[in-house]
Scaffold this active site. Structure first.
Site, PDB file in Angstrom:
ATOM      1  N   PRO A 115      -7.809   4.334 -10.306  1.00 34.98           N
ATOM      2  CA  PRO A 115      -8.182   3.173 -11.116  1.00 34.98           C
ATOM      3  C   PRO A 115      -8.463   1.981 -10.213  1.00 34.98           C
ATOM      4  CG  PRO A 115      -5.804   3.537 -11.212  1.00 34.98           C
ATOM      5  CD  PRO A 115      -6.380   4.680 -10.437  1.00 34.98           C
ATOM      6  N   CYS A 142      -0.265  -2.529  -8.554  1.00 30.62           N
ATOM      7  CA  CYS A 142      -1.197  -3.613  -8.284  1.00 30.62           C
ATOM      8  C   CYS A 142      -0.453  -4.835  -7.746  1.00 30.62           C
ATOM      9  CB  CYS A 142      -1.959  -3.979  -9.550  1.00 30.62           C
ATOM     10  SG  CYS A 142      -3.168  -5.294  -9.298  1.00 30.62           S
ATOM     11  N   HIS A 167       0.888   5.460  -3.980  1.00 28.02           N
ATOM     12  CA  HIS A 167       0.124   4.802  -2.919  1.00 28.02           C
ATOM     13  C   HIS A 167       1.059   4.667  -1.725  1.00 28.02           C
ATOM     14  CE1 HIS A 167      -3.015   1.510  -1.848  1.00 28.02           C
ATOM     15  NE2 HIS A 167      -2.464   2.004  -0.767  1.00 28.02           N
ATOM     16  N   GLY A 190      -5.944   5.287   1.490  1.00 23.58           N
ATOM     17  CA  GLY A 190      -6.643   5.576   2.737  1.00 23.58           C
ATOM     18  C   GLY A 190      -7.308   6.930   2.815  1.00 23.58           C
ATOM     19  N   ARG A 243     -11.532   3.859  -2.851  1.00 26.62           N
ATOM     20  CA  ARG A 243     -12.793   3.220  -2.452  1.00 26.62           C
ATOM     21  C   ARG A 243     -13.851   4.197  -1.952  1.00 26.62           C
ATOM     22  NH1 ARG A 243     -10.121  -0.882   1.491  1.00 26.62           N
ATOM     23  NH2 ARG A 243      -8.454   0.652   1.257  1.00 26.62           N
TER      24      ARG A 243
END
Length: 332
Positions: free
Chosen positions: A16, A99, A170, A212, A234
Site C-alpha cells: 500500500p 506509516c 517492514h 527495500g 516502490r
C-alpha cells in the site's frame, strides 16, 4: 492459518502506497499479474465513516485478490469501517501500524502504534468480529529508541493472541522524531535477519517481509529462506514490468506465458475508454503507467508523450496509442 485467496496471493504482494496504489494503479498492475495480492492506499476509518464511501472504496472486479488497508486506533470506528468495507467485497482488511508521517502520528495511528501493542490487539479484535474476511497487520520492527529484538516479538505475540495470523513486516525502524516519511523509507537500516528470526520463532504465523525489495530474485531469496511472502513497494510502481510481468510464473508457478509490456499497454485501452466515458481524465490512469517501459527501448519516448499529452483537455486513448507506436518505432 486461514486458507483463502488473499493468504495464497500474499506469497507476493504489492505494498500500500499513499497517492500511488489507487484503483487505477491496481487495475494496471493486475494486467501484469493475475495472482499477486494488491493493496489499496491507506484509508482512514473516519474517512470511511464520514466521507464519500464509493470514491474511497470502489474498485474494478478484475483487481481481485485485493486488500483494503485501514488507518485508525479507535476499535469501534475500525469495526464500523471494516463492516462497511465488507460490503465492497475486499479479500482482506489490513491495519496500518507502519506509516511514520506526522499527520498519522497526530491521529494516533500508523507506526506510533508499535508503542501500543495492547491497543492494536483491541483494534484487530474488534475488526475481526466485524469482518467476514481475514484481518491482517502491516507493521515496522519498532520505532525510535525501541529495541526491535524485544519489541517485535512482543508485538507479534500480543496481536496474534487477538486473532491475527498474517503480518507484513517492514524490516526497518520508523524514526518518528527527526526523519521525514521519505527518509524513513531509506535511512533506517534494514534488518531482514530479524524478520527471518520471527518466522522461526512464530512458525504458525504467515509472515511477509517488506522494505527495500526491488527484484523477483530478492523475493525468491526471502521465500527460500523460509518467509511465507514478500512485499514490494516502490519498485513495483517505478519498474512494474520488471517486477510483475514474470511474477505469476516465478513466484506462483503459473504455466501460462507472461504478457509483454506492449500487451499490457493495449489491455489498458478499453479500461481507459470506460473511465473517460464516465467523466474521468486520462492522466488519472496514465500517471501510473509512466514506468511501464523503464529500462526498455523507447522508454523515454513513452514517458515523454504521456507526461506532455495526457493532462490536456480532451486527451484520450489515442495518446497512449501514439506513445506505444513511438516505443515500437524506437525498438525497431
Amino acid at each position: 492459518m486461514p486458507d483463502n485467496a488473499a493468504t495464497a496471493a500474499a506469497r507476493l504482494s504489492s505494498a500500500p502506497m499513499m497517492d500511488w496504489t489507487d484503483r487505477h494503479c491496481r487495475f494496471f498492475h493486475r494486467q501484469m499479474t493475475s495472482q499477486t495480492l494488491l493493496y489499496s492506499e491507506m484509508v482512514t476509518a473516519p474517512a470511511i465513516l464520514h466521507g464519500d464511501r464509493d470514491r474511497l472504496l470502489a474498485y474494478h472486479p478484475a483487481e481481485h485478490p485485493v486488500a483494503l488497508q485501514l488507518g485508525g486506533s479507535d476499535p469501534a470506528d475500525l469495526a464500523k469501517a471494516t463492516r462497511i468495507a465488507a460490503g465492497y467485497g475486499y479479500d482482506e482488511v489490513n491495519l496500518n501500524v507502519g506509516c511514520p508521517s506526522d499527520r498519522v502520528q497526530s491521529g494516533l495511528f500508523g507506526a506510533v502504534l508499535m508503542e501500543r501493542p495492547a491497543l492494536v490487539a483491541a483494534c484487530v479484535a474488534a475488526m475481526i468480529d466485524a469482518s467476514p474476511v481475514e484481518v491482517t497487520v502491516k507493521c515496522r520492527i519498532g520505532v525510535d529508541d525501541q529495541n526491535p529484538e524485544q519489541v517485535l516479538p512482543d508485538f507479534l505475540r500480543q496481536v496474534s493472541a487477538a486473532g491475527v495470523t498474517r503480518f507484513s513486516i517492514h524490516a526497518r525502524k520508523a524514526w518518528l522524531q527527526g526523519l521525514s516519511p521519505k527518509e524513513n523509507r531509506d535511512i533506517p537500516p534494514l534488518d531482514y535477519a530479524l524478520v527471518h528470526r520471527m518466522k522461526a520463532e512464530f512458525p504458525h504465523l504467515h509472515l511477509s517481509v517488506n522494505g527495500g525489495i526491488a527484484t523477483l530474485d530478492e523475493v525468491e531469496a526471502h521465500l527460500a529462506a523460509g518467509m511465507d511472502g514478500a512485499m514490494i513497494g516502490r519498485a513495483a510502481y517505478h519498474t512494474p514490468a520488471d517486477v510483475l510481468l514474470d511474477a505469476d510464473q516465478r513466484v506462483f508457478g503459473a504455466a501460462h506465458p507472461p504478457k509483454t509490456a506492449h500487451q499490457v499497454a493495449e489491455a489498458m485501452l478499453p479500461y481507459i475508454e470506460a473511465h473517460l466515458a464516465a467523466g474521468g481524465k486520462l492522466n488519472q490512469i496514465t500517471r501510473h503507467m509512466l514506468g511501464l517501459f523503464a529500462g526498455r527501448p523507447g522508454a523515454r519516448h513513452w514517458k515523454r508523450i504521456l507526461s506532455q499529452e495526457a493532462h490536456k483537455p480532451g486527451a484520450g486513448p489515442e495518446v497512449v496509442a501514439r506513445a506505444l507506436a513511438a516505443v515500437g518505432q524506437f525498438a525497431a
